[in-house]
Design a protein around this motif. Sequence first.
Motif, PDB file in Angstrom:
ATOM      1  N   GLU A  49       0.854  -1.191   0.000  1.00 21.92           N
ATOM      2  CA  GLU A  49       0.000   0.000   0.000  1.00 21.92           C
ATOM      3  C   GLU A  49       0.885   1.234   0.000  1.00 21.92           C
ATOM      4  N   VAL A  50       0.357   2.317  -0.560  1.00 26.07           N
ATOM      5  CA  VAL A  50       1.096   3.576  -0.553  1.00 26.07           C
ATOM      6  C   VAL A  50       0.141   4.711  -0.197  1.00 26.07           C
ATOM      7  N   PHE A  51       0.622   5.631   0.615  1.00 31.59           N
ATOM      8  CA  PHE A  51      -0.138   6.826   1.005  1.00 31.59           C
ATOM      9  C   PHE A  51       0.723   8.048   0.708  1.00 31.59           C
ATOM     10  N   TYR A  52       0.075   9.116   0.240  1.00 24.40           N
ATOM     11  CA  TYR A  52       0.813  10.307  -0.161  1.00 24.40           C
ATOM     12  C   TYR A  52       0.501  11.489   0.743  1.00 24.40           C
ATOM     13  N   MET A  53       1.554  12.273   1.025  1.00 20.32           N
ATOM     14  CA  MET A  53       1.422  13.495   1.816  1.00 20.32           C
ATOM     15  C   MET A  53       1.796  14.699   0.962  1.00 20.32           C
ATOM     16  N   PRO A  54       0.989  15.755   0.975  1.00 26.77           N
ATOM     17  CA  PRO A  54       1.402  16.994   0.286  1.00 26.77           C
ATOM     18  C   PRO A  54       2.540  17.652   1.047  1.00 26.77           C
ATOM     19  N   GLU A  55       3.439  18.317   0.324  1.00 23.99           N
ATOM     20  CA  GLU A  55       4.540  19.029   0.954  1.00 23.99           C
ATOM     21  C   GLU A  55       4.173  20.492   1.179  1.00 23.99           C
ATOM     22  N   ILE A  56       4.403  20.983   2.403  1.00 26.05           N
ATOM     23  CA  ILE A  56       4.224  22.402   2.714  1.00 26.05           C
ATOM     24  C   ILE A  56       5.341  23.197   2.039  1.00 26.05           C
ATOM     25  N   LYS A  57       6.549  22.680   2.142  1.00 25.29           N
ATOM     26  CA  LYS A  57       7.724  23.145   1.419  1.00 25.29           C
ATOM     27  C   LYS A  57       8.596  21.913   1.242  1.00 25.29           C
ATOM     28  N   PRO A  58       9.674  21.966   0.466  1.00 27.45           N
ATOM     29  CA  PRO A  58      10.436  20.746   0.189  1.00 27.45           C
ATOM     30  C   PRO A  58      10.747  19.924   1.435  1.00 27.45           C
ATOM     31  N   SER A  59      10.296  18.669   1.414  1.00 30.80           N
ATOM     32  CA  SER A  59      10.562  17.668   2.458  1.00 30.80           C
ATOM     33  C   SER A  59       9.775  17.889   3.751  1.00 30.80           C
ATOM     34  N   VAL A  60       8.915  18.894   3.809  1.00 27.40           N
ATOM     35  CA  VAL A  60       8.169  19.216   5.025  1.00 27.40           C
ATOM     36  C   VAL A  60       6.697  18.879   4.850  1.00 27.40           C
ATOM     37  N   TRP A  61       6.154  18.108   5.793  1.00 23.91           N
ATOM     38  CA  TRP A  61       4.739  17.749   5.801  1.00 23.91           C
ATOM     39  C   TRP A  61       4.058  18.375   7.010  1.00 23.91           C
ATOM     40  N   ASN A  62       2.757  18.489   6.963  1.00 17.69           N
ATOM     41  CA  ASN A  62       1.971  18.897   8.125  1.00 17.69           C
ATOM     42  C   ASN A  62       1.926  17.705   9.086  1.00 17.69           C
ATOM     43  N   LEU A  63       2.603  17.810  10.220  1.00 14.38           N
ATOM     44  CA  LEU A  63       2.718  16.662  11.134  1.00 14.38           C
ATOM     45  C   LEU A  63       1.392  16.305  11.791  1.00 14.38           C
ATOM     46  N   ASP A  64       0.525  17.292  12.014  1.00 16.96           N
ATOM     47  CA  ASP A  64      -0.804  16.985  12.546  1.00 16.96           C
ATOM     48  C   ASP A  64      -1.580  16.126  11.565  1.00 16.96           C
ATOM     49  N   HIS A  65      -1.488  16.462  10.291  1.00 22.05           N
ATOM     50  CA  HIS A  65      -2.172  15.672   9.265  1.00 22.05           C
ATOM     51  C   HIS A  65      -1.555  14.282   9.141  1.00 22.05           C
ATOM     52  N   LEU A  66      -0.243  14.195   9.308  1.00 22.30           N
ATOM     53  CA  LEU A  66       0.427  12.890   9.265  1.00 22.30           C
ATOM     54  C   LEU A  66      -0.100  11.989  10.376  1.00 22.30           C
ATOM     55  N   ILE A  67      -0.211  12.536  11.581  1.00 20.49           N
ATOM     56  CA  ILE A  67      -0.703  11.749  12.714  1.00 20.49           C
ATOM     57  C   ILE A  67      -2.166  11.344  12.499  1.00 20.49           C
ATOM     58  N   GLN A  68      -2.975  12.269  11.987  1.00 19.04           N
ATOM     59  CA  GLN A  68      -4.381  11.950  11.712  1.00 19.04           C
ATOM     60  C   GLN A  68      -4.487  10.826  10.678  1.00 19.04           C
ATOM     61  N   GLY A  69      -3.680  10.923   9.626  1.00 16.26           N
ATOM     62  CA  GLY A  69      -3.696   9.882   8.603  1.00 16.26           C
ATOM     63  C   GLY A  69      -3.223   8.547   9.136  1.00 16.26           C
ATOM     64  N   PHE A  70      -2.197   8.586   9.985  1.00 17.08           N
ATOM     65  CA  PHE A  70      -1.678   7.337  10.556  1.00 17.08           C
ATOM     66  C   PHE A  70      -2.701   6.712  11.497  1.00 17.08           C
ATOM     67  N   SER A  71      -3.445   7.548  12.188  1.00 14.84           N
ATOM     68  CA  SER A  71      -4.504   7.049  13.065  1.00 14.84           C
ATOM     69  C   SER A  71      -5.538   6.274  12.258  1.00 14.84           C
ATOM     70  N   TYR A  72      -5.894   6.803  11.096  1.00 10.69           N
ATOM     71  CA  TYR A  72      -6.833   6.109  10.211  1.00 10.69           C
ATOM     72  C   TYR A  72      -6.229   4.787   9.742  1.00 10.69           C
ATOM     73  N   LEU A  73      -4.963   4.815   9.369  1.00 11.75           N
ATOM     74  CA  LEU A  73      -4.281   3.609   8.902  1.00 11.75           C
ATOM     75  C   LEU A  73      -4.273   2.526   9.982  1.00 11.75           C
ATOM     76  N   MET A  74      -4.046   2.938  11.225  1.00 15.74           N
ATOM     77  CA  MET A  74      -3.917   1.995  12.342  1.00 15.74           C
ATOM     78  C   MET A  74      -5.238   1.315  12.703  1.00 15.74           C
ATOM     79  N   GLN A  75      -6.360   1.893  12.308  1.00 16.22           N
ATOM     80  CA  GLN A  75      -7.667   1.311  12.677  1.00 16.22           C
ATOM     81  C   GLN A  75      -7.846  -0.094  12.111  1.00 16.22           C
ATOM     82  N   THR A  76      -7.270  -0.357  10.945  1.00 15.94           N
ATOM     83  CA  THR A  76      -7.484  -1.655  10.288  1.00 15.94           C
ATOM     84  C   THR A  76      -6.172  -2.397   9.999  1.00 15.94           C
ATOM     85  N   ARG A  77      -5.056  -1.874  10.524  1.00 18.75           N
ATOM     86  CA  ARG A  77      -3.768  -2.521  10.281  1.00 18.75           C
ATOM     87  C   ARG A  77      -2.941  -2.495  11.563  1.00 18.75           C
ATOM     88  N   LYS A  78      -2.309  -3.603  11.870  1.00 20.25           N
ATOM     89  CA  LYS A  78      -1.392  -3.677  13.003  1.00 20.25           C
ATOM     90  C   LYS A  78       0.010  -3.354  12.481  1.00 20.25           C
TER      91      LYS A  78
END
Length: 403
Positions: A49-78
């Motif tokens: 599986e692959v998930f994509y994050m938009p960049e705020i600037k080169p190599s920088v992601w919104n960490l709050d959004h990363l955690i929210q997305g990972f929370s969704y991922l964790m609901q159905t995957r160990k």
Amino acid sequence: MEEKTIVCISCYYKGYDFMDGMKNLGNKVILVTSENLKEKNWPWHAIDEVFYMPEIKPSVWNLDHLIQGFSYLMQTRKVHAVIALDDYDVEKAALIRETFRIPGMGQTTHRYFRDKLAMRHKAKDSGIHVPEFTAVFNNDEVNAFIDKVPAPWVLKPRSEASASGIKKLNSREELWEALNNLGEERHLFLLESFKPGDVYHVDSLTFNKEIVFTSASKYLAPPMQVSHEGGVFRTKTLGRYSDEFQALENANAKVLSNFGLINGATHTEFIRSKENGKYYFLETSSRVGGAHIPDLVEASSNINIWREWAKIEDALLKGKDYQIPTPTGYYSGLIIALIKNEKADYSKFESPETLKFLPIDHHVGVVYKASDPDVIQERLDHAAEKIHAEMLNILPPKSKPMS
């Protein structure tokens, strides 16, 4: 053996061999990467599986959004492990591990492998030689430092993986102009003494606190010099029984032990002062070295650091032992440079010692291998002369720097 789920995080296109190795060992691989890397030649056969994050600037992601997305991922995957494939991703991976209580390096230890100010304090407190340095938070402390430590100085980003943000300063006026220009980002930098000397990199693998593999190399054109002056990036491996290798191996072991590294790949840099011959610690990172250094290491040792790192992570997850293959004892050299054309004419670099050409757009890249270190030096010198005379472009195309 039970399949484990590994999440690989990377804001650069790298880690192909790691993900392929993890898949071959019977694991599920999930990739989280930057949205603008969708079209890269990832090892899709190995990625479940692959998930994509938009960049705020080169190599920088919104960490709050990363955690929210990972929370969704964790609901159905160990998820059993989170792996940072690049220096910029170490912070992201540590945050995820801390938030979701996933084993591995947390946010306290990660700072010693990401924040250059934290790593200098840790090294100094551990009795490891470091160039004189100071934080730049307080004006009085900065003035006290430059009164005590003569110019030139180097103003460095605390959390940049490349050398592109480093400034060499020769006077008090230059320094204060540079600090004032940083504005609200001043706290993200540190100041240190500039020590002329030879720069080295040590690339190693650690399993259960034991360093199981070490490769030591000498930059012939350090990244800082190439970044600021343009030119040709060159590095060559050192003989395992040389005095330089032995000194670097010991210095590297002291750094990793004191910094609390337990498992994984590391890339650490030292400088040997021309003034006194001592080796000074510059920086370390808990990842595989960039700029195609793994190709250099594999050429000399037959050790693929990415694949061996995958075996280490697999062994840890499945409670197995890990034994690294016996390395070979060749010498190798690496040369990379920006060129005027999109594709390099590699016919100019054919030789019995030419091991491989690196397919990088707007670059020429060659790896050499030989049993004689003098031959490697000759090949690197000859290639550098040819590149300077016929191919070099010191204005890089608009792309991310080598990481």
